[in-house]
Write a protein that holds these residues in place. Structure first.
Motif, PDB file in Angstrom:
ATOM      1  N   CYS A 105      17.712  52.804  10.376  1.00  0.00           N
ATOM      2  CA  CYS A 105      17.067  51.493  10.425  1.00  0.00           C
ATOM      3  C   CYS A 105      15.982  51.404  11.495  1.00  0.00           C
ATOM      4  O   CYS A 105      15.720  50.332  12.034  1.00  0.00           O
ATOM      5  N   SER A 106      15.336  52.517  11.784  1.00  0.00           N
ATOM      6  CA  SER A 106      14.209  52.477  12.713  1.00  0.00           C
ATOM      7  C   SER A 106      13.053  51.694  12.092  1.00  0.00           C
ATOM      8  O   SER A 106      12.170  51.212  12.792  1.00  0.00           O
ATOM      9  N   ILE A 107      13.054  51.565  10.776  1.00  0.00           N
ATOM     10  CA  ILE A 107      12.169  50.653  10.051  1.00  0.00           C
ATOM     11  C   ILE A 107      13.083  49.697   9.278  1.00  0.00           C
ATOM     12  O   ILE A 107      14.230  50.040   9.004  1.00  0.00           O
ATOM     13  N   PRO A 108      12.621  48.506   8.945  1.00  0.00           N
ATOM     14  CA  PRO A 108      13.490  47.534   8.270  1.00  0.00           C
ATOM     15  C   PRO A 108      14.073  48.081   6.964  1.00  0.00           C
ATOM     16  O   PRO A 108      13.351  48.664   6.150  1.00  0.00           O
ATOM     17  N   ARG A 109      15.383  47.899   6.784  1.00  0.00           N
ATOM     18  CA  ARG A 109      16.089  48.366   5.586  1.00  0.00           C
ATOM     19  C   ARG A 109      17.004  47.258   5.081  1.00  0.00           C
ATOM     20  O   ARG A 109      17.655  46.582   5.873  1.00  0.00           O
ATOM     21  N   THR A 110      17.066  47.102   3.774  1.00  0.00           N
ATOM     22  CA  THR A 110      18.007  46.148   3.187  1.00  0.00           C
ATOM     23  C   THR A 110      19.401  46.763   3.204  1.00  0.00           C
ATOM     24  O   THR A 110      19.559  47.978   3.329  1.00  0.00           O
ATOM     25  N   THR A 129      30.356  48.034   9.531  1.00  0.00           N
ATOM     26  CA  THR A 129      29.588  48.714  10.578  1.00  0.00           C
ATOM     27  C   THR A 129      28.277  47.964  10.854  1.00  0.00           C
ATOM     28  O   THR A 129      27.908  47.768  12.013  1.00  0.00           O
ATOM     29  N   ILE A 130      27.609  47.523   9.800  1.00  0.00           N
ATOM     30  CA  ILE A 130      26.371  46.746   9.968  1.00  0.00           C
ATOM     31  C   ILE A 130      26.661  45.470  10.754  1.00  0.00           C
ATOM     32  O   ILE A 130      25.965  45.148  11.720  1.00  0.00           O
ATOM     33  N   ARG A 131      27.708  44.741  10.352  1.00  0.00           N
ATOM     34  CA  ARG A 131      28.053  43.483  11.027  1.00  0.00           C
ATOM     35  C   ARG A 131      28.385  43.730  12.503  1.00  0.00           C
ATOM     36  O   ARG A 131      27.984  42.964  13.376  1.00  0.00           O
ATOM     37  N   GLN A 136      26.856  43.410  18.246  1.00  0.00           N
ATOM     38  CA  GLN A 136      26.635  44.118  19.514  1.00  0.00           C
ATOM     39  C   GLN A 136      25.175  44.055  19.974  1.00  0.00           C
ATOM     40  O   GLN A 136      24.844  44.528  21.056  1.00  0.00           O
ATOM     41  N   GLY A 137      24.314  43.508  19.127  1.00  0.00           N
ATOM     42  CA  GLY A 137      22.908  43.393  19.484  1.00  0.00           C
ATOM     43  C   GLY A 137      22.115  44.691  19.328  1.00  0.00           C
ATOM     44  O   GLY A 137      21.001  44.798  19.830  1.00  0.00           O
ATOM     45  N   GLN A 138      22.687  45.676  18.628  1.00  0.00           N
ATOM     46  CA  GLN A 138      21.988  46.947  18.423  1.00  0.00           C
ATOM     47  C   GLN A 138      21.146  46.941  17.154  1.00  0.00           C
ATOM     48  O   GLN A 138      20.239  47.747  16.998  1.00  0.00           O
ATOM     49  N   LEU A 139      21.463  46.031  16.253  1.00  0.00           N
ATOM     50  CA  LEU A 139      20.751  45.895  14.981  1.00  0.00           C
ATOM     51  C   LEU A 139      20.418  44.418  14.842  1.00  0.00           C
ATOM     52  O   LEU A 139      21.247  43.560  15.171  1.00  0.00           O
ATOM     53  N   LYS A 140      19.195  44.108  14.408  1.00  0.00           N
ATOM     54  CA  LYS A 140      18.868  42.696  14.219  1.00  0.00           C
ATOM     55  C   LYS A 140      18.467  42.453  12.774  1.00  0.00           C
ATOM     56  O   LYS A 140      18.005  43.355  12.078  1.00  0.00           O
ATOM     57  N   TYR A 150      17.523  44.864   7.993  1.00  0.00           N
ATOM     58  CA  TYR A 150      18.092  45.190   9.297  1.00  0.00           C
ATOM     59  C   TYR A 150      17.187  46.211   9.972  1.00  0.00           C
ATOM     60  O   TYR A 150      16.694  47.129   9.329  1.00  0.00           O
ATOM     61  N   ILE A 151      16.999  46.024  11.271  1.00  0.00           N
ATOM     62  CA  ILE A 151      16.170  46.945  12.041  1.00  0.00           C
ATOM     63  C   ILE A 151      16.825  47.184  13.397  1.00  0.00           C
ATOM     64  O   ILE A 151      17.415  46.267  13.979  1.00  0.00           O
ATOM     65  N   THR A 152      16.721  48.418  13.858  1.00  0.00           N
ATOM     66  CA  THR A 152      17.293  48.794  15.149  1.00  0.00           C
ATOM     67  C   THR A 152      16.561  48.080  16.267  1.00  0.00           C
ATOM     68  O   THR A 152      15.323  47.996  16.259  1.00  0.00           O
ATOM     69  N   VAL A 153      17.314  47.562  17.225  1.00  0.00           N
ATOM     70  CA  VAL A 153      16.731  46.901  18.393  1.00  0.00           C
ATOM     71  C   VAL A 153      16.302  47.981  19.374  1.00  0.00           C
ATOM     72  O   VAL A 153      17.083  48.849  19.734  1.00  0.00           O
TER      73      VAL A 153
END
Length: 154
Positions: A105-110, A129-131, A136-140, A150-153
């Motif tokens: 998810c370094s780029i936005p992914r559904t 895992t996504i939730r 945890q604030g690692q994925l937004k 979803y994209i990696t923070v």
């Protein structure tokens, strides 16, 4: 030196077997290094040559607080093995799924793209895992058109 031969395994299976053997090795309190034999890939595999070697070494790069390692070409002149010097237990495969999702998810992914990429895992495991990563604030969550992605923070 203990040895683990990963030939004939899929990339994901090789990583799971490595983690399992490594953790058993650490729990046994062995002071020995592990010689991981993954091969270097054949010319007939083309661009896919060395997939297991690349996956194992990428994983090892991220596990620096648990172990030390050296490429076989540095110690033996052979790219087919990797030598691992264990220190402490590695995270379970659920943590590996989380790390893989974050990298993907370094780029936005559904969610459906994520599920398609990691289809070897159950839909429930992926969703949980996504939730967890979002909590945890690692994925937004980001909107892309009318879809939730979803994209990696950073």
């Amino acid at each position: 030196m203990a040895e683990l031969d990963l030939h004939g395994r899929t990339v994901d299976e090789a990583l799971r077997v490595f983690i399992d053997v490594y953790n058993r090795h650490v729990r046994s309190r062995s002071e020995e290094s592990l010689r991981i034999i993954h091969g270097y890939g054949s010319a007939t595999e083309g661009l896919d040559a060395g997939k297991i070697r690349r996956k194992i070494r990428t994983f090892l790069e991220g596990a620096g607080d648990s172990l030390d390692w050296k490429p076989g070409e540095d110690l033996e002149g052979n790219p087919g093995p990797t030598i691992v010097f264990p220190r402490k237990i590695l995270p379970a495969s659920q943590n590996q799924l989380a790390a893989d999702i974050l990298a993907f998810c370094s780029i936005p992914r559904t969610e459906s793209k994520i599920a398609g990429e990691f289809r070897k895992h159950s839909a429930r495991e992926i969703k949980e895992t996504i939730r967890a990563l979002v909590r945890q604030g690692q994925l937004k969550i980001a909107a892309k058109g009318n879809r939730e992605t979803y994209i990696t923070v950073a």
